[in-house]
Design a protein around this motif. Structure first.
Motif, PDB file in Angstrom:
ATOM      1  N   THR A   9       0.854  -1.176   0.000  1.00  0.00           N
ATOM      2  CA  THR A   9       0.000   0.000   0.000  1.00  0.00           C
ATOM      3  C   THR A   9       0.897   1.236   0.000  1.00  0.00           C
ATOM      4  OG1 THR A   9      -1.639   1.238   1.285  1.00  0.00           O
ATOM      5  CG2 THR A   9      -0.122  -0.127   2.533  1.00  0.00           C
ATOM      6  N   THR A  10       0.357   2.359  -0.420  1.00  0.00           N
ATOM      7  CA  THR A  10       1.125   3.599  -0.334  1.00  0.00           C
ATOM      8  C   THR A  10       0.963   4.269   1.025  1.00  0.00           C
ATOM      9  OG1 THR A  10      -0.679   4.809  -1.382  1.00  0.00           O
ATOM     10  CG2 THR A  10       1.126   4.072  -2.820  1.00  0.00           C
ATOM     11  N   VAL A  88       9.334  -4.982  -3.539  1.00  0.00           N
ATOM     12  CA  VAL A  88       8.294  -5.947  -3.906  1.00  0.00           C
ATOM     13  C   VAL A  88       8.900  -7.348  -3.933  1.00  0.00           C
ATOM     14  CG1 VAL A  88       6.806  -6.723  -5.806  1.00  0.00           C
ATOM     15  CG2 VAL A  88       6.787  -4.316  -5.098  1.00  0.00           C
ATOM     16  N   VAL A  89      10.056  -7.494  -4.561  1.00  0.00           N
ATOM     17  CA  VAL A  89      10.716  -8.803  -4.609  1.00  0.00           C
ATOM     18  C   VAL A  89      10.995  -9.314  -3.200  1.00  0.00           C
ATOM     19  CG1 VAL A  89      12.871  -9.992  -5.231  1.00  0.00           C
ATOM     20  CG2 VAL A  89      11.725  -8.518  -6.900  1.00  0.00           C
ATOM     21  N   ASN A  90      11.469  -8.438  -2.340  1.00  0.00           N
ATOM     22  CA  ASN A  90      11.842  -8.826  -0.977  1.00  0.00           C
ATOM     23  C   ASN A  90      10.681  -8.788   0.007  1.00  0.00           C
ATOM     24  OD1 ASN A  90      14.666  -9.295  -1.439  1.00  0.00           O
ATOM     25  ND2 ASN A  90      14.851  -7.088  -1.735  1.00  0.00           N
ATOM     26  N   ARG A  91       9.482  -8.427  -0.478  1.00  0.00           N
ATOM     27  CA  ARG A  91       8.269  -8.382   0.351  1.00  0.00           C
ATOM     28  C   ARG A  91       8.412  -7.427   1.543  1.00  0.00           C
ATOM     29  NH1 ARG A  91       3.982  -9.262  -1.854  1.00  0.00           N
ATOM     30  NH2 ARG A  91       3.019  -9.595   0.170  1.00  0.00           N
ATOM     31  N   ALA A  96       8.406  -0.503   0.444  1.00  0.00           N
ATOM     32  CA  ALA A  96       7.578  -0.344  -0.752  1.00  0.00           C
ATOM     33  C   ALA A  96       6.633   0.842  -0.579  1.00  0.00           C
ATOM     34  CB  ALA A  96       6.802  -1.621  -1.040  1.00  0.00           C
ATOM     35  N   ALA A  97       6.021   0.973   0.593  1.00  0.00           N
ATOM     36  CA  ALA A  97       5.088   2.080   0.837  1.00  0.00           C
ATOM     37  C   ALA A  97       5.796   3.430   0.786  1.00  0.00           C
ATOM     38  CB  ALA A  97       4.395   1.898   2.190  1.00  0.00           C
ATOM     39  N   VAL A  98       6.936   3.524   1.455  1.00  0.00           N
ATOM     40  CA  VAL A  98       7.672   4.791   1.489  1.00  0.00           C
ATOM     41  C   VAL A  98       8.080   5.213   0.086  1.00  0.00           C
ATOM     42  CG1 VAL A  98       9.842   5.881   2.218  1.00  0.00           C
ATOM     43  CG2 VAL A  98       8.505   4.524   3.858  1.00  0.00           C
ATOM     44  N   HIS A  99       8.659   4.302  -0.668  1.00  0.00           N
ATOM     45  CA  HIS A  99       9.222   4.677  -1.966  1.00  0.00           C
ATOM     46  C   HIS A  99       8.168   4.737  -3.065  1.00  0.00           C
ATOM     47  CE1 HIS A  99      13.067   5.200  -0.237  1.00  0.00           C
ATOM     48  NE2 HIS A  99      12.771   4.150   0.520  1.00  0.00           N
ATOM     49  N   ALA A 100       7.072   4.007  -2.922  1.00  0.00           N
ATOM     50  CA  ALA A 100       5.945   4.165  -3.837  1.00  0.00           C
ATOM     51  C   ALA A 100       5.333   5.550  -3.651  1.00  0.00           C
ATOM     52  CB  ALA A 100       4.906   3.080  -3.576  1.00  0.00           C
ATOM     53  N   SER A 101       5.201   5.984  -2.404  1.00  0.00           N
ATOM     54  CA  SER A 101       4.669   7.323  -2.125  1.00  0.00           C
ATOM     55  C   SER A 101       5.579   8.396  -2.712  1.00  0.00           C
ATOM     56  CB  SER A 101       4.506   7.526  -0.622  1.00  0.00           C
ATOM     57  OG  SER A 101       3.543   6.644  -0.125  1.00  0.00           O
ATOM     58  N   GLU A 114      -0.126   1.743  -8.723  1.00  0.00           N
ATOM     59  CA  GLU A 114      -1.350   0.939  -8.652  1.00  0.00           C
ATOM     60  C   GLU A 114      -1.185  -0.355  -9.433  1.00  0.00           C
ATOM     61  OE1 GLU A 114      -4.377   3.641 -10.004  1.00  0.00           O
ATOM     62  OE2 GLU A 114      -4.389   4.741  -8.097  1.00  0.00           O
ATOM     63  N   ALA A 115      -0.573  -0.287 -10.614  1.00  0.00           N
ATOM     64  CA  ALA A 115      -0.347  -1.492 -11.428  1.00  0.00           C
ATOM     65  C   ALA A 115       0.627  -2.442 -10.735  1.00  0.00           C
ATOM     66  CB  ALA A 115       0.181  -1.102 -12.811  1.00  0.00           C
ATOM     67  N   VAL A 116       1.700  -1.885 -10.169  1.00  0.00           N
ATOM     68  CA  VAL A 116       2.692  -2.716  -9.482  1.00  0.00           C
ATOM     69  C   VAL A 116       2.061  -3.408  -8.274  1.00  0.00           C
ATOM     70  CG1 VAL A 116       4.813  -2.643  -8.103  1.00  0.00           C
ATOM     71  CG2 VAL A 116       4.701  -1.423 -10.285  1.00  0.00           C
ATOM     72  N   PHE A 117       1.299  -2.677  -7.475  1.00  0.00           N
ATOM     73  CA  PHE A 117       0.707  -3.276  -6.282  1.00  0.00           C
ATOM     74  C   PHE A 117      -0.423  -4.239  -6.631  1.00  0.00           C
ATOM     75  CE2 PHE A 117       2.143   0.212  -3.080  1.00  0.00           C
ATOM     76  CZ  PHE A 117       3.447  -0.205  -3.229  1.00  0.00           C
ATOM     77  N   ALA A 118      -1.094  -4.035  -7.761  1.00  0.00           N
ATOM     78  CA  ALA A 118      -2.166  -4.954  -8.170  1.00  0.00           C
ATOM     79  C   ALA A 118      -1.601  -6.221  -8.799  1.00  0.00           C
ATOM     80  CB  ALA A 118      -3.100  -4.254  -9.156  1.00  0.00           C
ATOM     81  N   ASP A 119      -0.553  -6.080  -9.618  1.00  0.00           N
ATOM     82  CA  ASP A 119      -0.058  -7.208 -10.413  1.00  0.00           C
ATOM     83  C   ASP A 119       1.338  -7.674 -10.048  1.00  0.00           C
ATOM     84  OD1 ASP A 119      -2.472  -7.135 -11.849  1.00  0.00           O
ATOM     85  OD2 ASP A 119      -1.676  -5.616 -13.206  1.00  0.00           O
ATOM     86  N   GLY A 120       1.962  -7.005  -9.079  1.00  0.00           N
ATOM     87  CA  GLY A 120       3.298  -7.412  -8.644  1.00  0.00           C
ATOM     88  C   GLY A 120       4.306  -7.419  -9.779  1.00  0.00           C
ATOM     89  N   LEU A 121       5.094  -8.456  -9.843  1.00  0.00           N
ATOM     90  CA  LEU A 121       6.160  -8.549 -10.844  1.00  0.00           C
ATOM     91  C   LEU A 121       5.622  -8.714 -12.262  1.00  0.00           C
ATOM     92  CD1 LEU A 121       8.702 -10.742  -8.867  1.00  0.00           C
ATOM     93  CD2 LEU A 121       8.589  -8.241  -9.053  1.00  0.00           C
TER      94      LEU A 121
END
Length: 190
Positions: A9-10, A88-91, A96-101, A114-121
């Motif tokens: 999540t962001t 994302v790779v390292n879960r 992920a939230a900090v850098h996505a924001s 949104e695409a990355v968090f919905a569909d991952g890799l």
């Protein structure tokens, strides 16, 4: 009541260390000096935890600053996307939230994250960002899956050698940061 966050999540969760962080008020001079070079000059629970080893923190933070906030080379938003891919790779949902924001704030484009968090890799992005995301993700696997064709895809979308190096460094430092976050604490939602 707090719960551990497992989904991307962001919304930046609270990071809860497993060990008692250094108390800023009673920190040693060496610890205070090491904490002066944090990326945002913010002394977070993570920084206070890392301050248990001030010698390493004093090296880590300036290196992080140069990699993520350098003025030359790769655009800041693209460094952030590399950090997101590694996270994302390292879960690592916190990173992920900090850098996505940060990516969203720099680009004003929420569709990418949104695409990355919905569909991952398997996320489908525009060609330029796809090359960056895929390279960072493949570089972040253990063992790394990045091959010469992945590096060529960066050149094909216009990245020069300095920009490609910046992407390698931003992905690599997040391989390290993600593992520190996982072993030293966990993201919590209040």
């Amino acid at each position: 009541m707090s719960e551990v966050v497992h989904t991307f999540t962001t919304t930046v969760p609270r990071w809860q260390p497993y060990v008692v962080p250094v108390d800023f008020a009673t920190a040693t001079d060496e610890q205070h000096a090491a904490m002066q070079t944090t990326p945002s000059n913010k002394v977070s629970p993570y920084v206070l935890t890392l301050a248990h080893d001030p010698e390493t923190l004093a090296v880590r933070s300036p290196l992080f600053n140069l990699i993520m906030y350098g003025k030359d080379g790769l655009a800041g938003s693209e460094r952030e996307l590399g950090a997101v891919a590694a996270s994302v790779v390292n879960r690592c949902v916190y990173c992920a939230a900090v850098h996505a924001s940060r990516f969203n704030n720099l680009t004003k484009r929420t569709d990418v994250i949104e695409a990355v968090f919905a569909d991952g890799l398997e996320a489908t992005l525009d060609e330029h960002l796809q090359a960056i995301f895929d390279f960072s993700a493949r570089l972040s696997t253990t063992p790394p899956e990045a091959v010469a064709a992945d590096a060529q895809s960066l050149a094909d979308v216009g990245l020069d050698e300095l920009e490609a190096l910046d992407l390698v460094l931003s992905s690599a430092i997040f391989g390290w940061a993600n593992r520190l976050m996982h072993t030293l604490g966990e993201p919590m939602r209040d």
